[in-house]
Design a protein around this motif. Sequence first.
Motif, PDB file in Angstrom:
ATOM      1  N   THR A   1      -7.591  -1.605 -10.158  1.00  0.00           N
ATOM      2  CA  THR A   1      -6.793  -1.165  -8.829  1.00  0.00           C
ATOM      3  C   THR A   1      -7.185  -1.245  -7.629  1.00  0.00           C
ATOM      4  N   ILE A   2      -8.514   0.304  -7.504  1.00  0.00           N
ATOM      5  CA  ILE A   2      -8.752   0.577  -6.330  1.00  0.00           C
ATOM      6  C   ILE A   2      -9.412   0.003  -5.268  1.00  0.00           C
ATOM      7  N   PRO A   3     -10.847  -1.309  -6.010  1.00  0.00           N
ATOM      8  CA  PRO A   3     -11.725  -1.820  -5.553  1.00  0.00           C
ATOM      9  C   PRO A   3     -10.836  -2.843  -4.293  1.00  0.00           C
ATOM     10  N   LYS A   4      -9.817  -3.526  -4.675  1.00  0.00           N
ATOM     11  CA  LYS A   4      -9.153  -3.813  -4.256  1.00  0.00           C
ATOM     12  C   LYS A   4      -8.222  -3.287  -2.551  1.00  0.00           C
ATOM     13  N   MET A   5      -7.701  -2.731  -3.411  1.00  0.00           N
ATOM     14  CA  MET A   5      -7.047  -1.918  -2.554  1.00  0.00           C
ATOM     15  C   MET A   5      -7.680  -1.599  -0.776  1.00  0.00           C
ATOM     16  N   LEU A   6      -8.871  -1.389  -1.380  1.00  0.00           N
ATOM     17  CA  LEU A   6     -10.016  -0.962  -0.710  1.00  0.00           C
ATOM     18  C   LEU A   6     -10.649  -1.889   0.793  1.00  0.00           C
ATOM     19  N   VAL A   7     -11.005  -3.337  -0.313  1.00  0.00           N
ATOM     20  CA  VAL A   7     -11.547  -4.272   0.344  1.00  0.00           C
ATOM     21  C   VAL A   7      -9.884  -4.845   1.240  1.00  0.00           C
ATOM     22  N   ASN A   8      -8.883  -5.068   0.709  1.00  0.00           N
ATOM     23  CA  ASN A   8      -7.637  -5.506   1.751  1.00  0.00           C
ATOM     24  C   ASN A   8      -7.430  -4.783   3.142  1.00  0.00           C
ATOM     25  N   HIS A   9      -7.927  -3.313   2.742  1.00  0.00           N
ATOM     26  CA  HIS A   9      -7.941  -2.467   4.298  1.00  0.00           C
ATOM     27  C   HIS A   9      -9.112  -2.956   5.362  1.00  0.00           C
ATOM     28  N   VAL A  10     -10.112  -2.394   4.558  1.00  0.00           N
ATOM     29  CA  VAL A  10     -11.257  -3.929   5.368  1.00  0.00           C
ATOM     30  C   VAL A  10     -11.631  -4.274   5.912  1.00  0.00           C
ATOM     31  N   THR A  11     -10.838  -5.507   5.280  1.00  0.00           N
ATOM     32  CA  THR A  11     -10.550  -7.081   5.681  1.00  0.00           C
ATOM     33  C   THR A  11      -9.292  -7.262   6.238  1.00  0.00           C
ATOM     34  N   GLY A  12      -8.325  -6.434   6.447  1.00  0.00           N
ATOM     35  CA  GLY A  12      -6.806  -6.002   7.056  1.00  0.00           C
ATOM     36  C   GLY A  12      -5.962  -7.121   6.480  1.00  0.00           C
ATOM     37  N   HIS A  13      -6.668  -7.725   5.263  1.00  0.00           N
ATOM     38  CA  HIS A  13      -5.512  -8.476   4.355  1.00  0.00           C
ATOM     39  C   HIS A  13      -4.898  -8.277   3.242  1.00  0.00           C
ATOM     40  N   LYS A  14      -3.908  -8.010   3.314  1.00  0.00           N
ATOM     41  CA  LYS A  14      -2.817  -6.888   2.142  1.00  0.00           C
ATOM     42  C   LYS A  14      -2.801  -8.167   1.345  1.00  0.00           C
TER      43      LYS A  14
ATOM     44  N   GLY B   1       0.562  -1.314  -0.436  1.00  0.00           N
ATOM     45  CA  GLY B   1       0.060  -0.126  -0.131  1.00  0.00           C
ATOM     46  C   GLY B   1       0.920   1.615  -0.032  1.00  0.00           C
ATOM     47  N   ILE B   2       0.280   2.051   0.631  1.00  0.00           N
ATOM     48  CA  ILE B   2       0.758   3.408   0.016  1.00  0.00           C
ATOM     49  C   ILE B   2       1.502   4.065   1.785  1.00  0.00           C
ATOM     50  N   SER B   3       0.632   3.703   3.291  1.00  0.00           N
ATOM     51  CA  SER B   3       1.282   3.999   4.286  1.00  0.00           C
ATOM     52  C   SER B   3       1.200   3.054   5.261  1.00  0.00           C
ATOM     53  N   GLU B   4       2.029   2.608   5.719  1.00  0.00           N
ATOM     54  CA  GLU B   4       1.950   1.437   7.444  1.00  0.00           C
ATOM     55  C   GLU B   4       1.240   2.498   7.607  1.00  0.00           C
ATOM     56  N   ASP B   5       1.415   3.251   8.300  1.00  0.00           N
ATOM     57  CA  ASP B   5       0.678   3.946   9.474  1.00  0.00           C
ATOM     58  C   ASP B   5      -0.976   3.719   9.541  1.00  0.00           C
TER      59      ASP B   5
ATOM     60  N   LYS C   1      -3.229   5.076  11.295  1.00  0.00           N
ATOM     61  CA  LYS C   1      -4.062   6.631  11.361  1.00  0.00           C
ATOM     62  C   LYS C   1      -3.672   7.371   9.986  1.00  0.00           C
ATOM     63  N   GLN C   2      -2.492   7.123   9.220  1.00  0.00           N
ATOM     64  CA  GLN C   2      -2.933   7.426   7.736  1.00  0.00           C
ATOM     65  C   GLN C   2      -3.560   6.567   6.744  1.00  0.00           C
ATOM     66  N   GLN C   3      -3.654   5.048   7.305  1.00  0.00           N
ATOM     67  CA  GLN C   3      -3.938   3.845   6.220  1.00  0.00           C
ATOM     68  C   GLN C   3      -5.877   4.590   6.202  1.00  0.00           C
ATOM     69  N   GLN C   4      -6.621   5.104   7.681  1.00  0.00           N
ATOM     70  CA  GLN C   4      -7.650   5.171   7.883  1.00  0.00           C
ATOM     71  C   GLN C   4      -8.306   6.229   7.316  1.00  0.00           C
ATOM     72  N   LEU C   5      -7.446   7.284   7.316  1.00  0.00           N
ATOM     73  CA  LEU C   5      -7.627   9.010   6.941  1.00  0.00           C
ATOM     74  C   LEU C   5      -7.654   8.166   4.931  1.00  0.00           C
ATOM     75  N   LEU C   6      -6.349   7.945   3.858  1.00  0.00           N
ATOM     76  CA  LEU C   6      -6.700   7.406   3.000  1.00  0.00           C
ATOM     77  C   LEU C   6      -7.349   6.316   2.227  1.00  0.00           C
ATOM     78  N   PHE C   7      -8.050   5.861   3.682  1.00  0.00           N
ATOM     79  CA  PHE C   7      -9.334   4.872   2.815  1.00  0.00           C
ATOM     80  C   PHE C   7     -10.415   5.126   2.772  1.00  0.00           C
ATOM     81  N   ILE C   8     -10.479   6.707   3.714  1.00  0.00           N
ATOM     82  CA  ILE C   8     -11.942   7.554   3.306  1.00  0.00           C
ATOM     83  C   ILE C   8     -11.368   8.298   2.063  1.00  0.00           C
TER      84      ILE C   8
END
Length: 315
Positions: A79-92, A18-22, A24-31
């Motif tokens: 690209t984006i849907p997979k990234m969003l799904v990975n964020h929600v599930t926590g599976h990268k 992804g773009i960041s492993e932080d 807090k940043q991940q939550q912001l990036l997801f939105i």
Amino acid sequence: MATEGENLTLVSGFILLGISEDPKQQQLLFILFLSMYLVMGLGNLLIILAITTDARLHNPMYFFLANLAFVDIGFTSNTIPKMLVNHVTGHKGIPYAGCLTQTFFFALFVSIESFLLGVMAYDRYAAICRPLHYATSVTPQVCILLVAASWTTALGNALTHTLSLTRLSFCTNNQVPNFFCDLSTMLKLACSDTFFNYVMVNTVGSLPVFFPFVGILVSYMRIFAAVMRIPSTKGKWKAFSTCGSHLSVVSLFYGTLIGVYFNPTSSHISQKDTVAAVMYTVVTPMLNPFIYTFRNSDMKGALGALISRKPAFTP
């Protein structure tokens, strides 16, 4: 290149860092990415619906624009849907086949977008430099042929690079330092000989970018020369205004693409590459509908009629 003793067994999947492993940043990036994806999808879908339903927009320029909007939706949806799904599930993780699929569609949509931008430049050249022959030179049949040729050539290009990836081996390093799999990233992760792949990238792979880009430059040099011969300032401004939106999109698309894929870099993925990837996979497709409608009265009228559900024409 693999060293002696390394396991050359094909990996079963990859990890998208992804773009960041932080957190807090991940939550912001997801939105942020979810919002941009929704805006991109809605904006381009409205462009397609407006052009389809409004008879005033049934001409070559808007036909190509509708195709560009469709490609932008596919480009970002790869690209984006997979990234969003990975964020929600926590599976990268992403399977090997899924990574190849992303690589294929990424190469496909990049090539098609490049061809379409070149075709749109030719359309503007024909309209401004050869207005008396425009109706006979840019016919519906020619438009369909140009779009079909773009898809066919892009498909061949994407298949060539994706199939050549299957001959490579990936060892212990299966972490993708990006939010999706693309050709450049996969080649940098491979532990087997990638010489043939890079030869293909620098020859066959560069053609879908090089030829349309040169065509755009030639078209606009001729357009500029033709416009400068127009005696009135108002006439010059009107001619240039029809090209401004296209030039903005061309600058965004080719500027970031060439900066990443045609700039000598090290063997690792830099933060600059990731930012550029965000630009041409998310930001540019999201901005295209706004760029093409901001100063286009016909498009504004068609969108207004579509949103208000009123007929585009009044008797």
